[in-house]
Design a protein around this motif. Structure first.
Motif, PDB file in Angstrom:
ATOM      1  N   TYR A 287      58.246 -57.634 -87.426  1.00 52.95           N
ATOM      2  CA  TYR A 287      58.164 -56.178 -87.392  1.00 52.95           C
ATOM      3  C   TYR A 287      58.931 -55.540 -88.543  1.00 52.95           C
ATOM      4  CZ  TYR A 287      60.281 -51.801 -85.551  1.00 52.95           C
ATOM      5  OH  TYR A 287      60.790 -50.546 -85.384  1.00 52.95           O
ATOM      6  N   VAL A 305      64.401 -49.921 -87.951  1.00 52.26           N
ATOM      7  CA  VAL A 305      65.321 -51.043 -88.069  1.00 52.26           C
ATOM      8  C   VAL A 305      65.596 -51.445 -86.637  1.00 52.26           C
ATOM      9  CG1 VAL A 305      67.205 -49.360 -88.278  1.00 52.26           C
ATOM     10  CG2 VAL A 305      67.656 -51.710 -88.749  1.00 52.26           C
ATOM     11  N   GLY A 346      61.074 -52.300 -78.298  1.00 52.47           N
ATOM     12  CA  GLY A 346      61.289 -52.365 -76.851  1.00 52.47           C
ATOM     13  C   GLY A 346      62.484 -53.194 -76.406  1.00 52.47           C
ATOM     14  N   PHE A 348      65.641 -52.595 -75.731  1.00 55.29           N
ATOM     15  CA  PHE A 348      66.518 -52.141 -74.638  1.00 55.29           C
ATOM     16  C   PHE A 348      65.853 -52.373 -73.281  1.00 55.29           C
ATOM     17  CE2 PHE A 348      68.414 -49.924 -78.187  1.00 55.29           C
ATOM     18  CZ  PHE A 348      69.769 -50.075 -77.931  1.00 55.29           C
ATOM     19  N   ASN A 372      59.300 -44.546 -75.074  1.00 52.79           N
ATOM     20  CA  ASN A 372      58.389 -43.843 -75.984  1.00 52.79           C
ATOM     21  C   ASN A 372      58.492 -44.418 -77.383  1.00 52.79           C
ATOM     22  OD1 ASN A 372      57.842 -42.090 -73.902  1.00 52.79           O
ATOM     23  ND2 ASN A 372      59.331 -40.555 -74.595  1.00 52.79           N
ATOM     24  N   ILE A 374      56.566 -43.735 -81.436  1.00 51.72           N
ATOM     25  CA  ILE A 374      55.623 -42.906 -82.183  1.00 51.72           C
ATOM     26  C   ILE A 374      54.871 -43.673 -83.261  1.00 51.72           C
ATOM     27  CG2 ILE A 374      57.236 -42.128 -83.938  1.00 51.72           C
ATOM     28  CD1 ILE A 374      56.077 -39.434 -83.790  1.00 51.72           C
ATOM     29  N   PRO A 378      55.305 -50.820 -83.967  1.00 48.41           N
ATOM     30  CA  PRO A 378      56.346 -51.094 -82.960  1.00 48.41           C
ATOM     31  C   PRO A 378      55.854 -50.835 -81.542  1.00 48.41           C
ATOM     32  CG  PRO A 378      57.004 -49.286 -84.423  1.00 48.41           C
ATOM     33  CD  PRO A 378      55.777 -49.896 -84.999  1.00 48.41           C
ATOM     34  N   THR A 408      58.704 -38.237 -78.736  1.00 41.35           N
ATOM     35  CA  THR A 408      59.646 -37.827 -77.688  1.00 41.35           C
ATOM     36  C   THR A 408      60.089 -36.375 -77.856  1.00 41.35           C
ATOM     37  OG1 THR A 408      60.447 -40.064 -77.461  1.00 41.35           O
ATOM     38  CG2 THR A 408      61.933 -38.330 -76.732  1.00 41.35           C
ATOM     39  N   LEU A 409      60.397 -36.000 -79.104  1.00 46.32           N
ATOM     40  CA  LEU A 409      60.960 -34.668 -79.317  1.00 46.32           C
ATOM     41  C   LEU A 409      59.930 -33.580 -79.036  1.00 46.32           C
ATOM     42  CD1 LEU A 409      62.979 -35.449 -82.549  1.00 46.32           C
ATOM     43  CD2 LEU A 409      63.784 -35.423 -80.193  1.00 46.32           C
ATOM     44  N   PRO A 446      66.502 -42.588 -84.402  1.00 49.15           N
ATOM     45  CA  PRO A 446      66.512 -42.647 -85.866  1.00 49.15           C
ATOM     46  C   PRO A 446      67.565 -41.703 -86.438  1.00 49.15           C
ATOM     47  CG  PRO A 446      64.637 -41.387 -85.074  1.00 49.15           C
ATOM     48  CD  PRO A 446      65.310 -41.944 -83.869  1.00 49.15           C
ATOM     49  N   TYR A 463      60.678 -29.203 -85.052  1.00 47.16           N
ATOM     50  CA  TYR A 463      60.381 -29.122 -83.617  1.00 47.16           C
ATOM     51  C   TYR A 463      60.912 -27.790 -83.128  1.00 47.16           C
ATOM     52  CZ  TYR A 463      59.703 -34.115 -84.039  1.00 47.16           C
ATOM     53  OH  TYR A 463      59.262 -35.347 -84.431  1.00 47.16           O
TER      54      TYR A 463
END
Ligand SMILES: C[S@@+](CC[C@H](N)C(=O)[O-])C[C@H]1O[C@@H](n2cnc3c(N)ncnc32)[C@H](O)[C@@H]1O
Length: 1017
Positions: A287, A305, A346, A348, A372, A374, A378, A408-409, A446, A463
């Protein structure tokens, strides 16, 4: 048979050409190699390869490079002269590093074929049969499989850009020619615009298709998941577009065939992996390397990362521990609903799955776990990873319904019912997540504010909701002047997470940039954190290169990046009435892997030795310093006084402002006037063309300014884009060239301009005519800078990065003027004059005395040391030292020294000429000896006997002499190719003389500073 005949015809043509050349006596390499080149090029065409003559790559330039339809290099050819010794020539080329995968060396008589580093054929070129065999072997060659996984992923990473480029070309082509594709694509991009990002451009969606095409096979084969593209809710949708693309444009299997060698190596490696953690590592590596190779820009904005396992372990264990200790719950409890808002691959969630009691796992997995992502790749890997982890624990394969392909945001934005998030299934998942009362938010958001650059067009997206929440909370509670750092993505994720918990009790556990613990701009955020959470733990993992320039590179950072990072565990428990902030650090000096080892040893926050923090009135957490004594000093300046709101400002200076921040130094600064003027004239023209182009664009054209501008001709910045939008032109005016103090003791000409300097500052009020023999400006390190405090006086426009990046200069002039140059007045207030006269009971004190007093005082080592922490946060305050006159006198002497440095008698240094080399004063790059006592000026001259005290006079992270060495060198801006040369034709000894002068400046400065009265103990 037909194929053979054609090859025969080509060989015939080759021999005929050679004969014709021989009749003309043209037998040298340059002439005869053309014949073989045509033969190869024509034969290549039959194999759908292309011959590219003289293609340079990695420092070598073979006569021919052969590429296949994927753009992959398949072979090389090198011609030699008939008179050369072919074997000797081959030896030379090998020594030069010629690629030996599949290469023909020939001299029209003999040809040698080397494949996989071994000579496999040596033929007589005049023998038709042998020549045919040679060509068959050359074009039939397939590189052997790569023997190790590491090599395969590395090579994959290297080749990904060219492969992706080719795929993209096919896609661009299909946009123009393939109707079916166009229709499928139009509905897909519309979906992405509603669900992911209204501003998403075709380019980004094309990227998604490329990522899908390149990884789909890996997923199918390596993870033994042939159903993936059908089962995954997003992959299935993308497949539809790809199907349309491949219906007429190209055959994806043929296209991807030349990637076999990578895939097979990766697949073989995957097959041998049995350990669970190795599989994880394997996925993560593919990845990360894929993205590094694919798009560094994308990797930057998204923060691609992956999180090292020890960090993931530590954080998940800490969350489990806090749940138990503070709430008496376990990860398997019914009301523990967990979200990873930026899940990457993924990791965590995978880790948590392994910790959840098996009896609860099915329920938690299907109802309480959410993640989530984006980015497409990944997101795919996260699905595989998480579903695999679940399989490992339960023996059952079950799709992870908690995974959403979503921003997410964006979830914080108000939406009407019925809004679609890409596909029906994905929308259902998102809706279920939104309905769930989340209590734990964990992840690695990030963080990229410092990598963003107007000129790269990869700024963060806006956002509305989150940004306005940040303005209403963290920004509005802040007293800082510069709050741009609050734009960092990680701040948005914190804001999102706190709001997502809402009134509920819960935990937020993030590893993030930890500028928020100490930088000025985050004082409001700290204030909110303190009241939002009852327990707030922060484990500082350090790693900010700017804090510690000796830790150059990234060896001391757990991610191998340049920013300081830390783990936060923030707990909200309404029952608890007290609010506590806890801080601990992993020693800054530990290297990356030792830091990770330390986390493994600690296990979780329970074993960390925490120190309680009591914030001060300014919401500072760390390095609070001696506030009360500092506060007793007079304010040097304030925003309110500057704004003219106060009738009688109670500060020392009235007006002040930052140095000039051009955002395009290499264009608007130069050591010499002429090249500067020529360049700026060109820039004005190029920019004005853009203004015209913008004015003429079609009304319907809704392209954003970021996508509109041409990045190849101009280095853009946010204000230049704004000027373009407003239709402001720039026209060249030679009167706007000003001499400026660019770096300490390094002046350059600046084209000082409202449009072409991103932030021109207030210098039109300090030096209205751009030259002044009367005004003086003290420049100070701006609070919030990452470099040690310094003060330097100037008599010209001053650059914002006077002491380099990571620090800003704030400027305090003695006089200010109206913009038209009239109405000169003193900038030291009458109030300050009164204060000084009253305090010292001395009516003779004048404003110049105060100006010099300030300059002297700010050099006092005791003052700088005692108030170091305060100076990091606030502008200096000026105390009344016991002996006013001593400081004022010292300040005046320092000022004279620092202003008149170019007319001083140079310090006498040892003059060491190199025997046999003609003397030259020209400087390319000077070099200081390790012990700093000698300076190599150039090959012909060294200056020795530099007194050691010279390096005691420091400005920021360098000594004055080091600044001169750093600035007075010839260099070239990599991006633009603009050259900078400090040597002066009209005064060739200037730099050598300057070295001696700066040694004198340094020594005398050190002497004056040492002679200052004792104070501030
Ligand atoms: C630093 S990585 C997280 C790495 C992850 N914890 C792991 O170990 O793989 C950040 C991830 O967040 C994703 N991301 C960035 N902005 C996002 C957003 N607004 N919504 C959802 N995901 C986002 C990025 O694509 C990236 O995969």
């Amino acid at each position: 048979m037909a194929k053979q005949t054609t090859l025969n015809a080509l060989i015939d043509a080759y021999y005929n050409t050679l004969d014709e050349l021989a009749q003309q006596y043209a037998t040298h390499e340059g002439a005869v190699s053309v014949a073989f080149q045509s033969l190869l090029a024509d034969t290549a065409r039959r194999h759908h390869w292309t011959l590219i003559p003289q293609l340079s790559a990695q420092g070598i330039r073979p006569d021919g490079t052969l590429k296949d339809p994927m753009g992959l290099v398949r072979g090389h050819w090198e011609a030699k002269d008939t008179d050369d010794n072919l074997d000797a020539e081959i030896g030379k080329k090998i020594a030069k590093g010629y690629p030996l995968g599949n290469i023909i060396f020939e001299d029209t008589r003999i040809a040698v074929l080397i494949q996989n580093k071994t000579e496999v054929m040596r033929i007589d070129l005049r023998d038709r049969q042998q020549l045919a065999r040679l060509l068959d072997a050359f074009f039939g060659y397939v590189e052997p499989q790569i023997d190790s996984f590491e090599k395969a992923v590395d090579e994959f990473k290297e080749r990904v850009p060219e492969i992706a480029k080719h795929l993209k070309e096919k896609i661009v082509d299909a946009h123009a020619t393939n109707k079916k594709f166009k229709a499928a694509y139009a509905s897909f991009i519309a979906m992405c615009r509603t669900a992911l990002n209204p501003g998403i451009q075709q380019d980004a969606v094309d990227d998604m298709l490329v990522q899908h095409l390149l990884t789909e096979r890996l997923i199918r084969e390596i993870f033994d998941n042939p159903e993936f593209t059908r089962r995954n809710v997003i992959a299935a949708e993308i497949e539809k577009v790809i199907d349309a693309l491949t219906s007429t444009s190209f055959d994806r299997h043929v296209f991807l065939k030349s990637l076999d060698r990578f895939y097979v190596a990766i697949e073989n490696a995957a097959r041998t992996i049995t350990e669970w953690s190795d599989k994880q590592h394997f996925l993560n590596t593919v990845y990360e390397r894929f993205f590094q190779g694919y798009s560094v820009k994308l990797a930057d904005t998204m923060g691609i990362v992956y999180t090292p396992q020890p960090i993931v372990d530590f954080m998940c264990a800490s969350v489990a521990e806090v749940l138990e200790k503070e709430f008496g719950k376990s990860l398997g409890d019914k009301d523990v609903n967990i979200l990873d808002p930026c899940t990457g691959t993924g990791n965590f969630i995978v880790n948590l799955i392994r910790r959840i009691p098996k009896k609860d796992l099915k329920r938690v997995y299907t109802e309480q776990l959410f993640a989530n992502e984006i980015m497409l790749l990944p997101y795919y890997i996260a699905a595989l990873n998480i579903e695999h982890a679940y399989f490992e624990q339960t023996g059952e394969y079950e799709a992870f319904e908690g995974l959403c392909f979503v921003d997410t945001l964006d979830l914080a934005e108000p939406r009407q019912n019925g809004f679609s998030f890409m596909t029906e299934k994905n929308t259902e998942r998102v809706e279920r997540q939104k309905r769930t009362p989340i209590t734990v938010i964990i992840g690695n958001p990030p963080y990229n504010a410092h990598q963003l650059n107007e000129n790269e067009n990869n700024r963060n997206r806006v956002y509305k909701e989150i940004d306005s929440r940040i303005r209403a909370t963290y920004a509005s509670a802040s007293r800082a002047t510069l709050k741009a750092a609050l734009g960092d993505a990680y701040v948005k994720f914190f804001r999102f997470a706190v709001d997502r918990l809402g009134e509920r009790d819960g935990i937020i556990c993030f590893i993030s940039n930890n500028s928020f613990t100490e930088q000025n701009a985050f004082d409001g955020m700290r204030k909110h954190f303190h009241s939002d959470f009852t327990r707030f733990y922060h484990l500082d993992l350090h790693g900010n290169v700017r804090h510690n320039p000796n830790h150059s590179g990234t060896a001391y950072n757990v991610f191998g990046i340049q920013l300081g990072v830390g783990i936060t565990v923030a707990v909200k428990r309404r029952k608890q009435k007290s609010h506590r902030l806890m801080y601990a650090e992993v020693p800054e000096a530990l290297r990356r892997y030792d830091k990770l080892r330390r986390l493994v040893d600690l296990g979780s926050i329970g074993k960390v030795e925490w120190t309680g923090i009591s914030p001060d009135a300014n919401n500072s957490w760390l390095n609070i310093g001696d506030t009360s004594e500092f506060q007793r000093g007079l304010e040097i300046a304030s925003k309110e006084a500057k704004a003219g709101i106060l009738p009688r400002p109670q500060t020392l200076f009235e007006l002040f402002g930052p140095g000039v921040n051009s955002s395009r130094d290499e264009v608007v600064y130069d050591f010499h006037k002429e090249p500067l003027c020529a360049r700026v004239e060109k820039l004005c023209e190029a920019y004005s063309v853009e203004v015209d182009r913008f004015k003429r664009r079609k009304r319907r054209d809704t392209t954003s300014i970021d996508d509109f501008v041409d990045y190849s001709k101009i280095k853009w910045s946010s204000t230049l884009k704004l000027h373009l939008k407003r239709g402001t032109y720039a026209s060249f005016d030679a009167n706007q060239v000003a001499l400026s103090l660019y770096r300490p003791f390094a002046q350059r000409f600046l084209y000082h301009d409202e449009v072409l300097n991103d932030r021109p500052g207030l210098f039109h009020r300090f030096f209205p005519a751009r030259v002044s023999d009367e005004n003086r400006v003290i420049a100070l390190t701006n609070p919030g800078s990452e470099k040690p405090f310094m003060a330097l006086i100037g008599q010209h426009v001053i650059d914002y990065h006077l002491v380099g990046g990571g620090a800003g200069a704030m400027c305090f002039p003695f006089y200010v003027y109206n913009a038209d140059g009239t109405n000169r007045r003193e900038n030291i207030t009458d109030w300050a004059l009164d204060q000084f006269r009253t305090h010292y009971k001395d009516k003779k004190i004048g404003k110049w005395d105060i100006f010099h007093y300030v300059y002297g005082l700010l050099h006092h080592p005791g003052y700088r040391e005692k108030f170091a922490d305060n100076l990091k946060r606030e502008l200096p305050r000026i105390p009344f030292a016991p002996d006013f006159r001593a400081f004022a006198r010292a300040g005046e002497k320092l000022a004279k020294l620092h202003l008149d440095y170019e007319t001083l008698e140079p310090w006498k240094l040892a003059w060491i000429e190199t025997p046999g080399v003609p003397l030259s004063y020209r400087v390319e790059k000077m070099k200081l000896s390790k012990d700093k006592t000698a300076l190599v000026v150039n090959r012909s001259l060294t200056l020795g006997d530099i007194p050691p005290e010279t390096s005691e006079y420091r400005l920021g992270n360098r000594s004055a002499l080091e600044w001169v060495i750093d600035q007075y060198q010839v260099n070239e801006d990599k991006r633009s190719g603009i050259k900078s040369d400090p040597n002066r034709e009209d005064d060739e000894q200037y730099i050598v003389r300057l070295v001696g002068q700066i040694v004198r400046v340094s020594l005398e400065t050190v002497k004056i500073v040492k002679g200052l009265p004792a104070a501030f103990a």
